[in-house]
Write a protein that holds these residues in place. Structure first.
Motif, PDB file in Angstrom:
ATOM      1  N   TYR A  60       0.817  -1.207   0.000  1.00 18.63           N
ATOM      2  CA  TYR A  60       0.000   0.000   0.000  1.00 18.63           C
ATOM      3  C   TYR A  60       0.859   1.268   0.000  1.00 18.63           C
ATOM      4  O   TYR A  60       0.375   2.365  -0.247  1.00 18.63           O
ATOM      5  CB  TYR A  60      -0.958  -0.003   1.198  1.00 18.63           C
ATOM      6  N   VAL A  61       2.152   1.099   0.275  1.00 15.50           N
ATOM      7  CA  VAL A  61       3.060   2.249   0.319  1.00 15.50           C
ATOM      8  C   VAL A  61       3.657   2.549  -1.055  1.00 15.50           C
ATOM      9  O   VAL A  61       3.726   3.708  -1.492  1.00 15.50           O
ATOM     10  CB  VAL A  61       4.203   2.003   1.332  1.00 15.50           C
ATOM     11  N   ARG A  62       4.072   1.499  -1.789  1.00 17.51           N
ATOM     12  CA  ARG A  62       4.744   1.706  -3.066  1.00 17.51           C
ATOM     13  C   ARG A  62       4.545   0.493  -3.972  1.00 17.51           C
ATOM     14  O   ARG A  62       4.551  -0.648  -3.507  1.00 17.51           O
ATOM     15  CB  ARG A  62       6.245   1.923  -2.831  1.00 17.51           C
ATOM     16  N   LEU A  63       4.361   0.746  -5.263  1.00 21.38           N
ATOM     17  CA  LEU A  63       4.212  -0.317  -6.246  1.00 21.38           C
ATOM     18  C   LEU A  63       5.495  -0.423  -7.067  1.00 21.38           C
ATOM     19  O   LEU A  63       6.177   0.575  -7.301  1.00 21.38           O
ATOM     20  CB  LEU A  63       3.035  -0.024  -7.189  1.00 21.38           C
ATOM     21  N   GLN A  64       5.807  -1.617  -7.522  1.00 25.92           N
ATOM     22  CA  GLN A  64       6.984  -1.841  -8.363  1.00 25.92           C
ATOM     23  C   GLN A  64       6.550  -1.666  -9.831  1.00 25.92           C
ATOM     24  O   GLN A  64       6.121  -2.617 -10.483  1.00 25.92           O
ATOM     25  CB  GLN A  64       7.544  -3.239  -8.127  1.00 25.92           C
ATOM     26  N   ILE A  65       6.675  -0.453 -10.313  1.00 25.05           N
ATOM     27  CA  ILE A  65       6.205  -0.119 -11.658  1.00 25.05           C
ATOM     28  C   ILE A  65       6.881  -0.999 -12.720  1.00 25.05           C
ATOM     29  O   ILE A  65       6.242  -1.436 -13.683  1.00 25.05           O
ATOM     30  CB  ILE A  65       6.477   1.367 -11.971  1.00 25.05           C
ATOM     31  N   GLU A  66       8.169  -1.288 -12.524  1.00 27.65           N
ATOM     32  CA  GLU A  66       8.900  -2.093 -13.504  1.00 27.65           C
ATOM     33  C   GLU A  66       8.288  -3.483 -13.643  1.00 27.65           C
ATOM     34  O   GLU A  66       8.200  -4.036 -14.751  1.00 27.65           O
ATOM     35  CB  GLU A  66      10.375  -2.253 -13.100  1.00 27.65           C
ATOM     36  N   ARG A  67       7.868  -4.061 -12.509  1.00 25.97           N
ATOM     37  CA  ARG A  67       7.269  -5.400 -12.524  1.00 25.97           C
ATOM     38  C   ARG A  67       5.927  -5.378 -13.240  1.00 25.97           C
ATOM     39  O   ARG A  67       5.586  -6.316 -13.970  1.00 25.97           O
ATOM     40  CB  ARG A  67       7.093  -5.921 -11.097  1.00 25.97           C
ATOM     41  N   VAL A  68       5.178  -4.312 -13.041  1.00 22.85           N
ATOM     42  CA  VAL A  68       3.893  -4.190 -13.740  1.00 22.85           C
ATOM     43  C   VAL A  68       4.128  -4.155 -15.243  1.00 22.85           C
ATOM     44  O   VAL A  68       3.436  -4.821 -16.014  1.00 22.85           O
ATOM     45  CB  VAL A  68       3.139  -2.926 -13.292  1.00 22.85           C
ATOM     46  N   ILE A  69       5.139  -3.391 -15.647  1.00 23.06           N
ATOM     47  CA  ILE A  69       5.471  -3.289 -17.074  1.00 23.06           C
ATOM     48  C   ILE A  69       5.891  -4.654 -17.622  1.00 23.06           C
ATOM     49  O   ILE A  69       5.517  -5.038 -18.732  1.00 23.06           O
ATOM     50  CB  ILE A  69       6.584  -2.239 -17.297  1.00 23.06           C
ATOM     51  N   GLU A  70       6.653  -5.394 -16.834  1.00 28.22           N
ATOM     52  CA  GLU A  70       7.089  -6.729 -17.251  1.00 28.22           C
ATOM     53  C   GLU A  70       5.910  -7.682 -17.412  1.00 28.22           C
ATOM     54  O   GLU A  70       5.837  -8.455 -18.374  1.00 28.22           O
ATOM     55  CB  GLU A  70       8.064  -7.312 -16.225  1.00 28.22           C
TER      56      GLU A  70
END
Length: 294
Positions: A80-90
């Motif tokens: 809830y604090v931070r999302l891993q944007i790179e993983r979403v893109i992957e």
């Protein structure tokens, strides 16, 4: 003539086989399009998706998404604090279902800018759960199952309301957190549990939904029942030490209950089971008090 007949027969069989293969391929394509891959960015969203049969479509989620058991195997791509944007893109999900007030807004804004399809979840009461179940079912390809689940939920909720609507109200204190001592008020998720189970919350009209309360404010309220939800995800948590305050009627009468916080605080189908269990326990306190004063 015979050779021509044989060739014609083979051609018809080939065309028929090709047609069947084409039909099967199109069916698979349509099925894939109607059953999108999903990143679910909150535990309650994951639960809802499993309830409607879309659990296997989830390819990413966030921390604490631990129910049902199968959800523990889903890769976690943030909190809830931070999302891993790179993983979403992957992962390249077809759909992201985000918690409007429970996910970092800047990360969600960036994902929108990157072109990801984002749907928002924000259930504020029990009725909203049925609405979201139907919506999630429609966009994930499980409309029939979603409608079935939503109708069952609504019927169960109506039965619980009918069971407790004429009960005598008792005064209760809801301990959301112990340090600092925090309770609930109107606009909070747990307040509806108290309302439906006929518990009078002396702090219901406080402006903030989750007010911090000093013990000095609790003492004059003549609390008859203390509700102290605990979570398996908070093993380090210590509840407020009510035993130091025997002047409180609930403490003197040993009327302190500890329901499952995970089931109560997640906006899911399971919350109705928590509601039903809570109301039943509160009814036991109600019966105890009636017998005590008879």
């Amino acid at each position: 003539m015979k050779l021509a007949y044989i060739l014609l027969t083979l051609l018809l069989v080939a065309n028929s086989t090709y047609a069947e293969l084409a039909k099967d391929t199109q069916t698979k394509v349509n099925k894939k399009q109607s059953k999108p891959t999903i990143i679910a960015l909150a535990p309650h969203i994951v639960e809802m998706l499993y309830d409607i049969g879309a659990g296997e479509q989830i390819i990413g989620t966030t921390s604490f998404a631990d129910y049902p058991e199968a959800a523990k195997k889903i890769p976690q791509i943030g909190s809830y604090v931070r999302l891993q944007i790179e993983r979403v893109i992957e992962l390249q999900p077809d759909l992201i279902i985000a918690w409007k007030s429970g996910n970092p807004s800047d990360d969600l804004a960036r994902l929108e800018q990157l072109g990801f399809n984002i749907v928002y979840s924000q259930p504020n009461n029990f009725e909203d759960i049925a609405t979201e179940v139907r919506h999630f079912a429609r966009i994930t390809g499980h409309t029939a199952q979603g409608e079935k689940v939503a109708q069952a939920f609504e019927q169960t909720l109506a039965n619980i309301k009918a069971t407790y609507q004429n009960k005598t109200a008792i005064v209760g204190f809801y301990e959301l957190w112990s340090r600092p001592l925090t309770t609930v008020a109107k606009g909070s998720w747990p307040q509806q549990f108290l309302t439906l189970c006929k518990v009078k919350n002396p702090f219901e009209q406080v402006v903030t939904p989750y007010p911090q309360i000093s013990i000095e404010k609790v003492l004059p309220a003549s609390i008859q029942l203390i509700i102290q939800p605990l979570s398996v995800n908070q093993t380090e948590r210590e509840g407020f030490n009510w035993q130091d305050w025997p002047i409180i009627p609930a403490v003197a009468n040993k009327q302190i209950i500890q329901p499952d916080a995970d089931a109560m605080h997640r906006m899911t189908i399971r919350s109705l089971t928590a509601l039903k269990d809570l109301c039943a326990k509160i009814d036991q306190t109600r019966a105890f008090l009636q017998q005590k004063h008879s």
